[in-house]
Design a protein around this motif. Structure first.
Motif, PDB file in Angstrom:
ATOM      1  N   SER A  23       0.821  -1.217   0.000  1.00  2.48           N
ATOM      2  CA  SER A  23       0.000   0.000   0.000  1.00  2.48           C
ATOM      3  C   SER A  23       0.849   1.259   0.000  1.00  2.48           C
ATOM      4  N   GLY A  24       2.180   1.083  -0.087  1.00  2.60           N
ATOM      5  CA  GLY A  24       3.067   2.222  -0.243  1.00  2.60           C
ATOM      6  C   GLY A  24       3.720   2.746   1.019  1.00  2.60           C
ATOM      7  N   LEU A 133       2.220  13.256 -11.201  1.00  2.00           N
ATOM      8  CA  LEU A 133       2.226  12.198 -10.193  1.00  2.00           C
ATOM      9  C   LEU A 133       0.997  12.373  -9.317  1.00  2.00           C
ATOM     10  N   ASP A 134       0.194  11.326  -9.228  1.00  2.00           N
ATOM     11  CA  ASP A 134      -1.020  11.321  -8.400  1.00  2.00           C
ATOM     12  C   ASP A 134      -0.750  10.475  -7.164  1.00  2.00           C
ATOM     13  N   PRO A 135      -0.591  11.089  -5.964  1.00  2.00           N
ATOM     14  CA  PRO A 135      -0.253  10.332  -4.746  1.00  2.00           C
ATOM     15  C   PRO A 135      -1.327   9.328  -4.341  1.00  2.00           C
ATOM     16  N   ARG A 138      -1.532   6.634  -6.899  1.00  2.00           N
ATOM     17  CA  ARG A 138      -0.179   6.108  -7.102  1.00  2.00           C
ATOM     18  C   ARG A 138       0.062   5.873  -8.601  1.00  2.00           C
ATOM     19  N   ARG A 139      -0.212   6.920  -9.346  1.00  2.11           N
ATOM     20  CA  ARG A 139      -0.079   6.862 -10.807  1.00  2.11           C
ATOM     21  C   ARG A 139       0.877   7.955 -11.276  1.00  2.11           C
ATOM     22  N   ASN A 151       7.774   0.843  -5.698  1.00  2.00           N
ATOM     23  CA  ASN A 151       7.413   1.653  -4.532  1.00  2.00           C
ATOM     24  C   ASN A 151       8.507   2.666  -4.200  1.00  2.00           C
ATOM     25  N   PHE A 154       8.666   5.429  -6.821  1.00  5.01           N
ATOM     26  CA  PHE A 154       7.539   6.351  -6.639  1.00  5.01           C
ATOM     27  C   PHE A 154       7.816   7.299  -5.478  1.00  5.01           C
ATOM     28  N   THR A 155       8.300   6.751  -4.357  1.00  7.13           N
ATOM     29  CA  THR A 155       8.613   7.573  -3.184  1.00  7.13           C
ATOM     30  C   THR A 155       9.707   8.584  -3.509  1.00  7.13           C
ATOM     31  N   GLN A 158       8.260  11.325  -5.803  1.00  9.71           N
ATOM     32  CA  GLN A 158       7.385  12.217  -5.045  1.00  9.71           C
ATOM     33  C   GLN A 158       8.199  13.163  -4.165  1.00  9.71           C
TER      34      GLN A 158
END
Length: 223
Positions: A23-24, A133-135, A138-139, A151, A154-155, A158
């Motif tokens: 779930s990130g 980036l859509d938090p 997660r896209r 993951n 992405f982190t 962001q």
């Protein structure tokens, strides 16, 4: 965000680690109360998932120690669902109480609610040039084309986008993304940036991830 799971049942601990990681979230697991106390003394967490029946130092004792030092959100887990136990947990400072067996979807929803409490509203999305980036979803996309990231990638992206125009040192990036003290012999940040660039910048214009020699990395559009 970092979550500490204090759970002595190995299967349950692995189940929670896997679920929250997917779930990130960054997840640490302590197998008993003593290890949980050590991790809490050595680091900071945004949420604690705390089993009540623990060896060494039980959940009630650990909860008291947490509340003596911080207001970190705590969700108590217990095989006992008596009203008296729930009341005791809430009176001692727990933010929520969930009886076993439980649905992970329900636990995740409760955790997200607590993690949002008192936090600044997260932007609906980050954008730089044609990179978005859509938090929540997660896209990540660039020029309208979806980009699949791990993951960690992405982190990392962001983090860079939330500090557009700011030079971030390798030490800072390592502490925020990997929660580690930076070792000058470790090139984990450079490797991760290189892999992220291959997905985000290669084949696109303008390039948005730049190296600042001797300092670190910055995310911005340059003329």
């Amino acid at each position: 965000m970092r979550i500490l799971v204090v759970e002595d049942e190995a299967k349950t601990a692995d189940y929670l680690r896997k679920g929250f990681t997917e779930s990130g979230y960054q997840v640490e697991v302590a197998k008993d109360g003593l290890e949980g106390r050590y991790l809490l003394e050595e680091s900071t967490f945004d949420l604690v998932i705390l089993d009540i029946m623990l060896p060494g130092l039980d959940g009630w004792q650990l909860l008291q120690l947490i509340r003596a030092k911080s207001d970190t959100p705590v969700i108590c887990l217990s095989a006992r669902d008596a009203v008296e136990d729930k009341v005791r947990g809430l009176e001692q400072g727990a933010d929520d109480y969930l009886a076993k067996p439980f649905s992970f979807a329900e636990l995740l929803a409760r955790a997200r609610k607590l993690l949002r409490r008192g936090k600044p509203a997260e932007p609906l999305f980050y954008q730089l040039a044609d990179l978005q980036l859509d938090p929540l979803a997660r896209r990540v996309s660039r020029d309208g084309r979806r980009i699949d990231l791990t993951n960690k990638e992405f982190t990392l992206l962001q983090l860079l986008l939330s500090h557009q125009g700011e030079v971030l040192s390798r030490t800072y990036i390592a502490s925020q993304v990997w929660h580690m003290n930076f070792d000058s012999d470790t090139n984990v940040v450079d490797v991760a940036i290189r892999r992220l660039r291959a997905k985000i910048d290669d084949g696109f214009e303008p390039r948005v991830i730049h190296t600042v020699r001797g300092m670190g990395y910055v995310c911005e559009v340059r003329e």
